[in-house]
Design a protein around this motif. Structure first.
Motif, short mmCIF file in Angstrom:
data_model
loop_
_atom_site.label_atom_id
_atom_site.label_comp_id
_atom_site.label_asym_id
_atom_site.label_seq_id
_atom_site.Cartn_x
_atom_site.Cartn_y
_atom_site.Cartn_z
N LEU A 39 5.32 48.63 -28.10
CA LEU A 39 5.43 48.73 -26.64
C LEU A 39 5.73 50.16 -26.21
O LEU A 39 5.09 50.70 -25.31
N VAL A 40 6.71 50.78 -26.87
CA VAL A 40 7.09 52.15 -26.50
C VAL A 40 5.92 53.10 -26.71
O VAL A 40 5.59 53.92 -25.83
N CYS A 41 5.25 53.01 -27.86
CA CYS A 41 4.16 53.95 -28.17
C CYS A 41 2.96 53.72 -27.26
O CYS A 41 2.35 54.68 -26.77
N THR A 42 2.61 52.46 -27.01
CA THR A 42 1.44 52.17 -26.18
C THR A 42 1.64 52.66 -24.75
O THR A 42 0.76 53.31 -24.18
N LEU A 43 2.78 52.36 -24.15
CA LEU A 43 3.03 52.81 -22.79
C LEU A 43 3.09 54.33 -22.72
O LEU A 43 2.63 54.94 -21.74
N SER A 44 3.63 54.97 -23.76
CA SER A 44 3.70 56.44 -23.77
C SER A 44 2.32 57.06 -23.88
O SER A 44 2.05 58.11 -23.29
N VAL A 45 1.42 56.42 -24.63
CA VAL A 45 0.04 56.93 -24.73
C VAL A 45 -0.67 56.81 -23.38
O VAL A 45 -1.38 57.73 -22.96
N GLU A 273 -3.28 52.13 -14.25
CA GLU A 273 -2.07 51.33 -14.13
C GLU A 273 -2.34 49.88 -14.51
O GLU A 273 -1.50 49.23 -15.14
N ILE A 274 -3.51 49.37 -14.11
CA ILE A 274 -3.87 47.99 -14.48
C ILE A 274 -4.02 47.86 -15.99
O ILE A 274 -3.55 46.89 -16.60
N GLU A 275 -4.67 48.83 -16.61
CA GLU A 275 -4.83 48.81 -18.07
C GLU A 275 -3.46 48.87 -18.75
O GLU A 275 -3.22 48.17 -19.74
N LYS A 276 -2.58 49.68 -18.21
CA LYS A 276 -1.24 49.79 -18.78
C LYS A 276 -0.48 48.47 -18.62
O LYS A 276 0.22 48.03 -19.56
N LEU A 277 -0.61 47.82 -17.47
CA LEU A 277 0.07 46.55 -17.23
C LEU A 277 -0.46 45.47 -18.17
O LEU A 277 0.33 44.69 -18.74
N ILE A 278 -1.79 45.40 -18.36
CA ILE A 278 -2.36 44.39 -19.24
C ILE A 278 -1.89 44.60 -20.68
O ILE A 278 -1.55 43.64 -21.39
N SER A 279 -1.85 45.85 -21.12
CA SER A 279 -1.35 46.15 -22.47
C SER A 279 0.10 45.73 -22.61
O SER A 279 0.50 45.17 -23.65
N TYR A 280 0.88 46.00 -21.59
CA TYR A 280 2.29 45.60 -21.60
C TYR A 280 2.44 44.09 -21.73
O TYR A 280 3.26 43.59 -22.52
N LEU A 281 1.63 43.33 -20.98
CA LEU A 281 1.72 41.87 -21.01
C LEU A 281 1.29 41.32 -22.37
O LEU A 281 1.93 40.40 -22.91
N PHE A 282 0.22 41.87 -22.95
CA PHE A 282 -0.25 41.40 -24.25
C PHE A 282 0.79 41.69 -25.34
O PHE A 282 1.07 40.84 -26.19
N LEU A 283 1.37 42.87 -25.31
CA LEU A 283 2.37 43.22 -26.32
C LEU A 283 3.65 42.42 -26.13
O LEU A 283 4.34 42.10 -27.11
N THR A 284 3.97 42.07 -24.89
CA THR A 284 5.13 41.21 -24.65
C THR A 284 4.89 39.82 -25.22
O THR A 284 5.81 39.18 -25.77
N PHE A 285 3.64 39.34 -25.12
CA PHE A 285 3.30 38.06 -25.72
C PHE A 285 3.44 38.12 -27.25
O PHE A 285 3.95 37.18 -27.88
N ILE A 286 3.02 39.24 -27.84
CA ILE A 286 3.19 39.42 -29.29
C ILE A 286 4.68 39.46 -29.64
O ILE A 286 5.11 38.92 -30.67
N LEU A 287 5.47 40.08 -28.77
CA LEU A 287 6.92 40.11 -28.97
C LEU A 287 7.49 38.69 -28.97
O LEU A 287 8.36 38.35 -29.78
N LEU A 288 6.99 37.86 -28.07
CA LEU A 288 7.45 36.47 -27.99
C LEU A 288 7.15 35.74 -29.30
O LEU A 288 7.99 34.96 -29.79
N ILE A 289 5.97 36.00 -29.86
CA ILE A 289 5.63 35.37 -31.15
C ILE A 289 6.56 35.88 -32.25
O ILE A 289 7.01 35.11 -33.11
N ALA A 290 6.89 37.17 -32.21
CA ALA A 290 7.80 37.73 -33.22
C ALA A 290 9.18 37.09 -33.13
O ALA A 290 9.89 36.98 -34.14
N CYS A 291 9.56 36.65 -31.93
CA CYS A 291 10.88 36.03 -31.76
C CYS A 291 10.96 34.66 -32.44
O CYS A 291 12.07 34.15 -32.66
N PHE A 292 9.81 34.06 -32.76
CA PHE A 292 9.86 32.79 -33.50
C PHE A 292 10.46 32.99 -34.89
O PHE A 292 11.04 32.05 -35.46
N ASN A 293 10.31 34.20 -35.44
CA ASN A 293 10.98 34.49 -36.72
C ASN A 293 12.48 34.42 -36.57
O ASN A 293 13.19 33.97 -37.48
N VAL A 294 12.98 34.86 -35.42
CA VAL A 294 14.42 34.80 -35.16
C VAL A 294 14.87 33.34 -35.11
O VAL A 294 15.92 32.97 -35.66
#
Length: 412
Positions: A39-45, A273-294
């Motif tokens: 998330l940090v790297c994608t938004l910074s790019v 900005e729209i491209e950045k928002l969509i990337s943020y939403l997709f990566l947040t969804f991936i984050l949600l999947i990663a939380c299943f490990n928790v």
């Protein structure tokens, strides 16, 4: 120290009876950390590309641009325009007039936008940084008017940087009806000669369409006298653009529109900005999947600590405190993963800024050789808060459900 937090901290760092639980807990932290880093790297790019595009536009667009709300042009002799130009913060004011034209060169034709500017245009923007060719910036002299076309338009017309024959410019006459017997009579015509220069903004909107020339030629071609389509302003270095924008808008009233550089390129920045928002939403969804490990890690921990739960209840711990132990456990896993991910993302961004180890392709194929990166504190804070919120919410219900089932079984 808070009792549930103290026990949760011991559980997080202590060795479990089953080594697999330690491994799963470490994997959970890594999963959250990698999602946060992405998330940090994608938004910074995306920020880097926005800043890169902004550097191209700053060589062509003014700090503030004043245009008419209705109609294409306004009278530069308006007293409100004089008042704006007379503000002490204004360093350079320059009028411009632009409209659509048809350009012809040795049988080749193209539609273009003719932009007539005043002689002080080079003081308004760093136009020299995007000019290519030989010679100085020259728009007119006593004999002729000169053209500075975009580099793609030059290729379309086949003129080259320095052309011998003049460009033939055709513009429809205002208010004139098309005479089918003599269509040429419905057009104003003029010739522009080579200045020995072309410009390259690296944006097709400009490079393939625009021709810079003197405002005198544009007014004569479009049959205006003192009118302009825009008033371009540059301010002193210590000026607050946002404050001045509001001040100028108040002076001009509702008949005029005042735009900063981002507003002048609203479509381009909106897309980014729209491209950045969509990337943020997709990566947040991936984050949600990663939380299943928790959740999996906490489920195994709850089973592993069944005997400890019995001991804690015998010592007087309430069911609420026991549930909070495992909630704190999940939150600490999320917090450590988020912290490691943010620090790792910032480190990668710094390495990319300094060394550019992730390239865009073969050298010289793009405007920049490596992915541009720009870290914004607001984005880092947004990512950190997003990870904490998603992580906390994802473990809340599973932990309460599993803990209560465990406690119910003990009661039986």
């Amino acid at each position: 120290m808070n009792f549930p937090f103290y026990i949760a901290r011991r559980y997080l760092f202590s060795r479990k009876s089953h080594h697999a639980i330690n491994v799963i807990s470490a994997i959970s932290v890594c999963g959250v950390a990698f999602a946060t880093l992405a998330l940090v790297c994608t938004l910074s790019v995306f920020n880097g590309f926005q800043d890169l595009v902004a550097t191209f536009f700053t060589a062509f667009d003014p700090e503030l641009k004043v245009t008419a709300v209705q109609g294409k042009v306004f009278d530069t002799k308006d007293k409100r325009i004089f008042e704006v130009c007379g503000l002490p913060e204004v360093e350079v004011s320059s009028a411009s007039l632009e409209d659509n034209v048809m350009v012809q060169y040795k049988g080749r034709q193209a539609m273009a936008i003719l932009k007539g500017v005043e002689d002080n245009f080079d003081r308004l923007t760093p136009i020299d940084s995007i000019l290519y060719g030989s010679g100085k910036l020259r728009l007119h002299d006593e004999v002729a008017h000169y053209a500075i076309p975009g580099i793609q338009l030059t290729s379309t017309l086949g003129t080259g940087i320095r052309f011998l024959d003049p460009l033939e410019i055709y513009a429809p006459r205002r208010g004139a009806k098309v005479n089918l017997a003599n269509p040429a009579a419905s057009f104003s015509t003029g010739n522009l000669f080579s200045s020995g220069l072309v410009f390259a903004v690296n944006q097709e909107k400009y490079d393939a369409s625009y021709i810079l020339t003197s405002i005198q030629f544009a007014r004569k071609l479009f049959r205006y006298t003192t009118e302009a389509s825009a008033l371009n302003l540059k301010f002193r270095a210590d000026s607050d653009i946002a404050v001045l924008k509001k001040k100028i808008q108040t002076i001009l009233g509702d008949d005029f529109k005042v735009q900063n550089r981002y507003e002048q390129q609203a479509d381009t920045y909106r897309i980014m900005e729209i491209e950045k928002l969509i990337s943020y939403l997709f990566l947040t969804f991936i984050l949600l999947i990663a939380c299943f490990n928790v959740i999996g890690s906490l489920s195994m921990l709850i089973i592993d600590k069944r005997e400890d739960v019995v001991t804690l209840r015998n010592l007087g711990a309430s069911d609420r405190q026991i549930i909070r132990i495992f909630l704190f456990e999940g939150r600490m896993i999320t917090f450590f993963g988020a912290s490691i991910g943010v620090l790792g993302g910032l480190l990668l961004c710094w390495l990319q800024q300094e060394y550019g180890f992730i390239s865009l392709g073969s050298s010289g194929s793009f405007v920049v050789d490596a992915y541009p990166v720009s870290v914004h504190f607001s984005d880092v804070l947004l990512v950190f808060i997003t990870v904490l919120v998603v992580g906390f919410m994802s473990v809340w219900y599973p932990v309460r459900f599993l803990s209560r089932r465990l406690l119910v079984n003990f009661d039986k």
